[in-house]
Write an enzyme that holds these catalytic residues in place. Structure first.
Site, PDB file in Angstrom:
ATOM      1  N   ASP A   1      -7.422 -26.613  -4.777  1.00 44.01           N
ATOM      2  CA  ASP A   1      -7.496 -26.094  -6.149  1.00 44.01           C
ATOM      3  C   ASP A   1      -8.132 -27.095  -7.106  1.00 44.01           C
ATOM      4  OD1 ASP A   1      -6.270 -23.943  -5.127  1.00 44.01           O
ATOM      5  OD2 ASP A   1      -4.396 -24.111  -6.269  1.00 44.01           O
TER       6      ASP A   1
ATOM      7  N   LYS B   1       0.257   1.794   0.836  1.00 41.37           N
ATOM      8  CA  LYS B   1       0.198   2.422  -0.487  1.00 41.37           C
ATOM      9  C   LYS B   1       0.792   1.430  -1.468  1.00 41.37           C
ATOM     10  CE  LYS B   1       0.928   6.621  -3.092  1.00 41.37           C
ATOM     11  NZ  LYS B   1       1.440   6.049  -4.336  1.00 41.37           N
TER      12      LYS B   1
HETATM   13  S1  IVH Z   1      -6.488   6.724  -2.584  1.00 41.65           S
HETATM   14  C1  IVH Z   1      -8.318  10.526  -3.800  1.00 41.65           C
HETATM   15  N1  IVH Z   1      -5.381   4.659  -1.433  1.00 41.65           N
HETATM   16  O1  IVH Z   1      -1.569   6.031  -5.224  1.00 41.65           O
HETATM   17  C2  IVH Z   1      -7.561   9.353  -3.342  1.00 41.65           C
HETATM   18  N2  IVH Z   1      -4.468   5.429  -3.476  1.00 41.65           N
HETATM   19  O2  IVH Z   1      -0.542   8.731  -5.538  1.00 41.65           O
HETATM   20  C3  IVH Z   1      -6.937   8.638  -4.455  1.00 41.65           C
HETATM   21  N3  IVH Z   1      -2.572   4.108  -4.286  1.00 41.65           N
HETATM   22  O3  IVH Z   1      -3.524   6.920  -7.977  1.00 41.65           O
HETATM   23  C4  IVH Z   1      -6.234   7.409  -4.168  1.00 41.65           C
HETATM   24  N4  IVH Z   1      -2.573   2.659  -2.656  1.00 41.65           N
HETATM   25  O4  IVH Z   1      -2.821   4.462  -7.696  1.00 41.65           O
HETATM   26  C5  IVH Z   1      -5.353   5.506  -2.470  1.00 41.65           C
HETATM   27  N5  IVH Z   1      -4.531   2.797  -0.327  1.00 41.65           N
HETATM   28  C6  IVH Z   1      -4.495   3.652  -1.364  1.00 41.65           C
HETATM   29  C7  IVH Z   1      -3.548   3.537  -2.400  1.00 41.65           C
HETATM   30  C8  IVH Z   1      -3.571   4.455  -3.445  1.00 41.65           C
HETATM   31  C9  IVH Z   1      -1.996   3.023  -3.796  1.00 41.65           C
HETATM   32  C10 IVH Z   1      -2.133   4.785  -5.525  1.00 41.65           C
HETATM   33  C11 IVH Z   1      -3.233   5.051  -6.505  1.00 41.65           C
HETATM   34  C12 IVH Z   1      -3.273   6.551  -6.661  1.00 41.65           C
HETATM   35  C13 IVH Z   1      -1.889   6.927  -6.259  1.00 41.65           C
HETATM   36  C14 IVH Z   1      -1.834   8.348  -5.768  1.00 41.65           C
END
Ligand code: IVH
Length: 668
Positions: free
Chosen positions: A34, A116
């Protein structure tokens, strides 16, 4: 330096810094410390200060500096930001996959499986590789312009890395706080007596939606990308997995856990694996996402209402739920410790039904300000025992009163006394409190102690209640008739219990010591005591100093052991247990050291040995070397110019040795 040299150096520094950002944030593999990174950044800052005309918006120095806003502007998402459909069970995932396969008319589909992330969705617009605008998701069509705040996040590149990116590229992903950053943030807030955040997602959202970017800059926000929105003048890979790999090469961090799997079974395996690894991840996730990997197939599938047909979020069971406190019980343990336990309206959380949670002690109750009737948030993460995280104050019923630990034992009514140095309280009626008796007996019969089968919680409770048993010794006076006369006890089970008691009479000293339930004496300590003393009588007579010669027995444990054997009641119980026929084979004492049990004190300057050397030599032969003279001291070793210890030793009649005498003793 000529103007040209300066320009070159500035460009060189930016290239290097961007490269190190890439190593750090994307590859998770920094190559310089760093401090070295900071030096590069400072050199660039200095040059830019001297030559402001060279400053560009994508320079790594330009992360903070914007003035606070009055309000956020609006950003229209050309490609709407959708949400995901949820699946809460394997069956729902199987249904999702079936629908996908039916529409695509294929046997098996490849999916991109991803964590997610539990943060908030943002969109980042890059024009010719330079970060131009960033926005929150908002309602999916219009979001808030949080460009200045997003610029402060180190993981978001101000300029894309490498080459070949489209002229316009909109990246989508999640801004989040790592668990460690969240804990740190809350610890700091607590220290300043400020409001703490309920969870990392709230903290991330609150941090990003600050009108003053300087505040956002102080929050350790992170970013992962998981897709793209608008793309102009440029080509991207035809599969989602490859697309993410490409984004990673352009300097955008992608979760390392992302991978391409085959078929729905691949998805479910991924889910199970992540459920196990979840608690060890650096960030919070609330499930995993499966996306059809081929983009042409995604296009065929299209959307329903506001979610794609080609993706689904497979959620983990909620780790936090809200419920009501029906009451607060106070339990009395085998050592008499009083523990408050919240009785809860049963609810399903973290995959199990929870109906009570420990409140530990009065301090914890005060900290949470928890009252009977309160609505509370209960958290159960992984296999960690459920705990109450907070009270929903808005829902407190009128008239709910603060809870105070009782002044009397709820079981026997004796006075409650505070436990020294602890916030805990204890029932003072060590000998006659039924709750303590019951706890003690359950411990005595437990598998790792005397291992007496058939004596369960209910039976022991009955025995204590009918006053048939008060101490473990009473167990061995029980008769088959007495037992079979109890509720729910047949003759067969009564005979079994008697047989089990009989069998337990042949045991091991270590087990017996552990079974006695001496405070702070667990299995390991019991074993060490057995090996050191070899028999029970020697142990019972040992004083605190002698006890401390046993490995891992410090002053506190020694005091508990000595106090236990000092009590007449305990000696009586032991005598009765032995009279009942409890025996153990003789224990081979771990080789006894010649000076074991002897305490030495050193004073003055020795002729040949340093004080520490002498100490080591004595200890190697099992002696204890203490710093002060007392009646327990066996020998004082005095060198030249001895201090007051010499006089004390003489007064107490402690034998005094000079160095030569000590060395002679060490030799023989
Ligand atoms: S894809 C059309 N991938 O989950 C696809 N979303 O419930 C849209 N999120 O608004 C999102 N990890 O904030 C996607 N690996 C991931 C995700 C993800 C978190 C969140 C995102 C989205 C929400 C939907």
């Amino acid at each position: 330096m000529t103007a040209k040299d300066v320009r070159h150096r500035v460009e060189e520094l930016r290239k290097q810094i961007n490269h190190h950002n890439y190593r750090y944030y994307v590859l998770d593999a920094p190559v310089i410390p760093d401090a070295e990174y900071d030096r590069l950044l400072r050199e660039l800052q200095t040059l830019e200060q001297q030559h402001p005309e060279l400053i560009t918006p994508d320079s790594p120095t330009q992360r903070v500096g914007a003035e606070p806003l009055k309000k956020f502007g609006a950003v229209k998402h050309e490609v709407p930001m959708l949400s995901l459909a949820n699946a809460f069970s394997e069956q729902e995932v199987l249904d999702f996959d079936r629908r996908v396969r039916e529409r695509l008319e294929t046997e098996e589909v490849e999916y991109s499986a991803e964590p997610k992330l539990d943060g908030l969705a943002v969109s980042l617009l890059y024009r010719d590789g330079v970060f131009a605008q960033g926005a929150t998701r908002g309602d999916g069509v219009t979001g808030e312009d949080v460009t200045q705040n997003l610029r402060t996040i180190g993981a978001i590149p101000l300029r894309l890395y490498g080459a070949g990116y489209p002229a316009l590229l909109e990246v989508r992903g999640e801004v989040y706080l790592s668990k460690a950053a969240f804990d740190e943030l809350n610890a700091a807030a607590r220290a300043r007596d400020e409001k703490i955040f309920a969870n990392p997602r709230n903290a991330a959202a609150g941090s990003l939606r600050q009108l003053d970017p300087k505040i956002t800059a102080r929050r350790p926000l992170a970013f992962f990308c998981y897709g793209v929105g608008a793309v102009e003048r440029g080509r991207l890979p035809g599969e989602h997995g490859a697309l993410l790999a490409q984004l990673r090469d352009w300097g955008l961090p992608v979760a390392h856990e992302q991978k391409v799997v085959r078929g729905v079974q691949g998805c479910l395996n991924y889910y199970r694996d992540m459920a196990v690894r979840r608690s060890r991840l650096e960030y919070d996730i609330d499930g995993v996402v499966y996306k059809v990997n081929r983009l042409d197939q995604q296009e065929l599938l299209g959307f329903v209402s506001r979610a794609p047909r080609w993706a689904v979020a497979h959620k983990f069971p909620a780790q936090e739920e809200i419920t009501e406190v029906l009451g607060i019980d106070v339990q009395v343990g085998r050592t008499g410790a009083l523990t408050p336990v919240a009785r809860l309206k049963p609810m399903f959380v973290g995959g199990v039904t929870v109906s009570n949670a420990t409140l530990h002690n009065q301090d914890e109750i005060d900290r949470l300000d928890i009252r009977v009737g309160d609505s509370v948030i209960v958290r159960r993460a992984g296999d960690v025992i459920p705990k109450i995280v907070s009270v929903v104050r808005e829902r407190r019923p009128y008239g709910a009163k603060p809870f105070h630990m009782p002044k009397h034992c709820p079981v026997c009514g004796a006075d409650v006394v505070p436990v020294e140095l602890e916030v805990m309280t204890r029932c003072s009626n060590e000998l006659r409190c039924p709750a303590q008796s019951k706890g003690q007996i359950l411990h005595f019969v437990s598998r790792r102690a005397m291992d007496i089968e058939g004596l369960g919680d209910k039976l022991v409770e009955q025995l204590v209640e009918c006053k048939l048993v008060e101490t473990p010794a009473d167990l061995y006076t029980l008769t088959e008739e007495q037992l079979s006369g109890l509720e729910r006890m047949g003759e067969k089970s009564a005979a079994n219990v008697i047989a089990a008691l009989e069998k337990s009479k042949t045991t091991a000293l270590a087990r017996f010591l552990y079974a006695l339930g001496i405070r702070e004496v667990g299995e390991a300590t019991a074993l060490a005591l057995a090996q050191h003393f070899g028999d029970l009588d020697a142990l019972m007579q040992a004083d605190e100093v002698t006890l401390q010669q046993v490995p891992d027995v410090g002053p506190v444990v020694a005091a508990h052991i000595a106090a236990f054997f000092h009590q007449r009641h305990n000696r009586e119980v032991i005598k009765r247990l032995r009279a009942a026929g409890i025996t153990w084979p003789a224990v081979k004492i771990a080789r006894r050291l010649p000076l074991a049990g002897k305490t030495f004190v050193l004073t003055g300057t020795l002729d040949t040995l340093m004080r520490d050397e002498a100490k080591e030599k004595l200890q190697a032969l099992g002696a204890k070397v203490s710093g002060s003279v007392s009646s327990k001291t066996n020998y004082l070793v005095a060198g030249a110019d001895p201090g007051s210890k010499f006089d004390q030793a003489r007064e107490l009649g402690v034998e005094i040795l000079d160095e030569t005498a000590m060395l002679k003793m060490l030799r023989t």
